[in-house]
Write a protein that holds these residues in place. Structure first.
Motif, mmCIF file in Angstrom:
data_model
loop_
_atom_site.group_PDB
_atom_site.id
_atom_site.type_symbol
_atom_site.label_atom_id
_atom_site.label_comp_id
_atom_site.label_asym_id
_atom_site.label_seq_id
_atom_site.Cartn_x
_atom_site.Cartn_y
_atom_site.Cartn_z
ATOM 1 N N GLY A 298 22.576 -44.500 -9.957
ATOM 2 C CA GLY A 298 21.158 -44.365 -10.317
ATOM 3 C C GLY A 298 20.827 -42.901 -10.492
ATOM 4 N N LEU A 299 19.536 -42.585 -10.426
ATOM 5 C CA LEU A 299 19.121 -41.190 -10.542
ATOM 6 C C LEU A 299 19.421 -40.459 -9.247
ATOM 7 C CD1 LEU A 299 15.656 -41.429 -12.349
ATOM 8 C CD2 LEU A 299 17.854 -40.699 -13.305
ATOM 9 N N SER A 300 19.708 -39.176 -9.373
ATOM 10 C CA SER A 300 19.942 -38.354 -8.198
ATOM 11 C C SER A 300 18.647 -38.243 -7.389
ATOM 12 C CB SER A 300 20.410 -36.968 -8.644
ATOM 13 O OG SER A 300 20.133 -36.025 -7.634
ATOM 14 N N LYS A 301 18.776 -38.288 -6.061
ATOM 15 C CA LYS A 301 17.584 -38.199 -5.210
ATOM 16 C C LYS A 301 17.020 -36.781 -5.215
ATOM 17 C CE LYS A 301 18.732 -42.004 -2.130
ATOM 18 N NZ LYS A 301 20.210 -42.099 -2.095
ATOM 19 N N ARG A 302 17.873 -35.816 -5.568
ATOM 20 C CA ARG A 302 17.427 -34.425 -5.534
ATOM 21 C C ARG A 302 16.772 -33.990 -6.837
ATOM 22 N NH1 ARG A 302 21.413 -31.545 -2.303
ATOM 23 N NH2 ARG A 302 21.285 -29.859 -3.791
ATOM 24 N N ASP A 303 17.163 -34.660 -7.954
ATOM 25 C CA ASP A 303 16.737 -34.169 -9.255
ATOM 26 C C ASP A 303 16.753 -35.350 -10.228
ATOM 27 O OD1 ASP A 303 16.638 -33.161 -11.804
ATOM 28 O OD2 ASP A 303 18.084 -31.547 -11.459
ATOM 29 N N ASP A 304 15.571 -35.762 -10.705
ATOM 30 C CA ASP A 304 15.563 -37.006 -11.477
ATOM 31 C C ASP A 304 15.935 -36.826 -12.954
ATOM 32 O OD1 ASP A 304 13.253 -36.022 -12.486
ATOM 33 O OD2 ASP A 304 11.924 -37.477 -11.503
ATOM 34 N N SER A 305 16.454 -35.624 -13.293
ATOM 35 C CA SER A 305 17.053 -35.515 -14.623
ATOM 36 C C SER A 305 18.571 -35.714 -14.531
ATOM 37 C CB SER A 305 16.748 -34.154 -15.242
ATOM 38 O OG SER A 305 17.424 -33.145 -14.513
ATOM 39 N N MET A 306 19.040 -35.999 -13.313
ATOM 40 C CA MET A 306 20.485 -36.146 -13.082
ATOM 41 C C MET A 306 20.812 -37.578 -12.652
ATOM 42 S SD MET A 306 21.755 -32.942 -13.218
ATOM 43 C CE MET A 306 23.042 -32.491 -12.065
ATOM 44 N N LEU A 307 22.003 -38.023 -13.046
ATOM 45 C CA LEU A 307 22.534 -39.296 -12.572
ATOM 46 C C LEU A 307 23.456 -39.033 -11.386
ATOM 47 C CD1 LEU A 307 23.799 -40.881 -15.890
ATOM 48 C CD2 LEU A 307 21.854 -41.673 -14.520
#
Ligand code: SAH
Ligand code: SF4
Ligand code: F3S
Length: 440
Positions: A386-395
């Motif tokens: 899913g999306l990274s918890k730290r940065d939602d432009s990252m998977l």
């Protein structure tokens, strides 16, 4: 009863049990509440492996007292390992609990809730052993693409510090065909990854077939169409050359192994009743790397066991320096009532243990970073979560070796279209606990 909230503490076995609890509650028509405050049924699936887990449960359950006095009357159920250990006694400490159940009777939870509701008095049921495996119950999986598959329950090892054999009962394996049939079914439902579960998977089958059959089971599960096969936990005294061979030869079996060492000192290992020496442990590690040079290895370590001297601790540090760990879960020894070690004294002073703990964590971090740096420049298949918890432009996703990888979401794609699928990522940067990469 319309809504439920389930909170889970402890190991993967509990996570799996919670998926069964949720599956049962949903099949009774209940739906998930976002928080305990708005739930009609609140279930705590508990752990007592260390004091800290006990304390957290008491804190969280006590804080729910306000719900009972505020007019709403949610039912509160406490199950799992603390339920199994304390039974009736739990109500003395936490009188506003409505249902106490244990590790052997998950399947009875809906009926227990119903009788507590009807009778308006607390209901306690704790059994000595279970008749069925929880896998026969409905399940609501946390992710569509991953499933926990218990292959055995219980533990016969009685490591001297450990409460698990007391709360999970004797070792019992699940029949071979039952496990492979479940994996075939999961594969046909689109599950890509299974984690086979047991406290000591290397002794799988001993009770049923007179000899361990874990290596055969790994090969058979890999043949069911599941793309990634993981397993926990391995015991250094029981892991066999046949298992190492099956891991090395079977592409679906992930080259990641959790092999708890606990201590590097032979004296402490003996006091812990672990059944191996440092030399044996290191020879297993060497044969693993011989067959699988890319293997990712993790471990558990206990610091501050009764009688641990500077020399004993130094032996542990030596193992951590040599074993090329990718990760280590480090714990300060916590005496558990009823275990053999709880009767030992001579626990090192708190400050000494703290210092040892900090030095150990440092060493583990350097080891983890060294292992990660070796990934830079190579391309790996990750299963996107899913999306990274730290940065939602990252998977975010994981390699077969269980490394967390973050990579930018490719332009024009959505997380929904990628989650639960494999993607190739080239690693560009290594940090201690994750890797950064780019698709393609
Ligand atoms: N069956 C698994 C896991 C058991 S519990 C195994 O044998 O490896 C997970 C970890 O918790 C253990 O490996 C151990 O490192 C830690 N642990 C268990 N009891 C503990 C205690 N009393 N104090 C501190 N750590 C403990
Ligand atoms: Fe506990 Fe030892 Fe059994 Fe693991 S093998 S669950 S540490 S008794
Ligand atoms: Fe905890 Fe029970 Fe697992 S004591 S570690 S939840 S078996």
């Amino acid at each position: 009863m319309k809504t439920y909230f389930v909170r889970t503490f402890g190991c993967q076995m509990n996570k799996h049990d919670s998926e069964r609890i949720v599956g049962m509650l949903e099949s009774q028509g209940l739906s998930r509440a976002e928080e305990p405050d708005s739930a009609d049924v609140i279930v705590f699936n508990t752990c007592c492996v260390r004091e800290h887990a006990d304390e957290r449960l008491r804190g969280q359950v006590s804080s729910l007292k306000r719900l009972k006095t505020a007019g709403a009357t949610p039912l509160i159920a406490v199950g799992g390992c603390i339920g199994q250990r304390d039974g009736e006694r739990l109500l003395e400490q936490l009188p506003h609990v409505d249902v106490v159940f244990g590790t052997h009777n998950l399947a009875h939870l809906p009926a227990l809730l119903e009788s507590a509701r009807a009778a308006r008095t607390p209901v306690v049921e704790v059994l000595e052993a279970s008749a069925d495996f929880a896998s026969d119950l409905p399940s609501k999986r946390e992710h569509d693409w991953h499933a926990w598959v218990p292959i055995m329950v219980g533990c016969d090892n009685f490591c001297s510090y450990c409460i698990v054999p007391f709360v999970r009962g004797r070792e019992r394996s699940r029949p071979f065909e039952q496990v492979t049939r479940e994996c075939e079914k999961l594969s046909s439902e689109g599950v890509l990854e299974v984690t086979l579960l047991g406290q000591n998977v290397n002794s799988y089958g001993r009770d049923l077939y007179g000899e361990p059959r874990f290596a055969d089971l790994l090969r058979a599960v890999a043949a069911t169409g599941i793309a990634r096969v993981r397993f926990v936990t391995s015991h250094p005294k029981d892991i066999s050359p046949a298992t190492i061979e099956a891991m090395a030869e079977t592409p679906e079996v992930c080259q990641y192994l959790h092999l708890p060492v606990q201590s590097g000192s032979d004296r402490i290992l003996e006091a812990m009743n672990r059944g191996y020496t440092q030399a044996h442990y290191m020879s297993v590690v060497e044969s693993l790397y011989d067959r699988m040079p890319e293997l990712a290895l993790s471990t558990d370590v206990i610091v501050g066991f009764p009688g641990e001297t500077d020399d004993d601790f130094e032996a542990t540090m030596e193992v951590v320096r040599q074993a090329r760990y990718d990760q280590a879960f480090t714990f300060i020894y916590s005496p558990r009532e009823g275990t053999a070690a709880a009767r030992l004294d001579d626990t090192p002073p708190r400050e000494v243990t703290r210092e040892r703990f900090d030095a150990l964590v440092q060493e583990v971090q350097s080891s983890a970073l060294r292992k990660n740096v070796a990934y830079v420049g190579s391309t790996h298949s990750i299963l996107v979560e899913g999306l990274s918890k730290r940065d939602d432009s990252m998977l975010s996703g994981r390699t077969a070796s269980n490394k967390v990888v973050h990579a930018p979401l490719p332009p024009g794609t959505s997380v929904e279209s990628l989650a639960g699928r494999f993607a190739d990522v080239t690693i560009e940067e290594a940090q201690t606990w994750f890797l950064l990469g780019r698709g393609g």
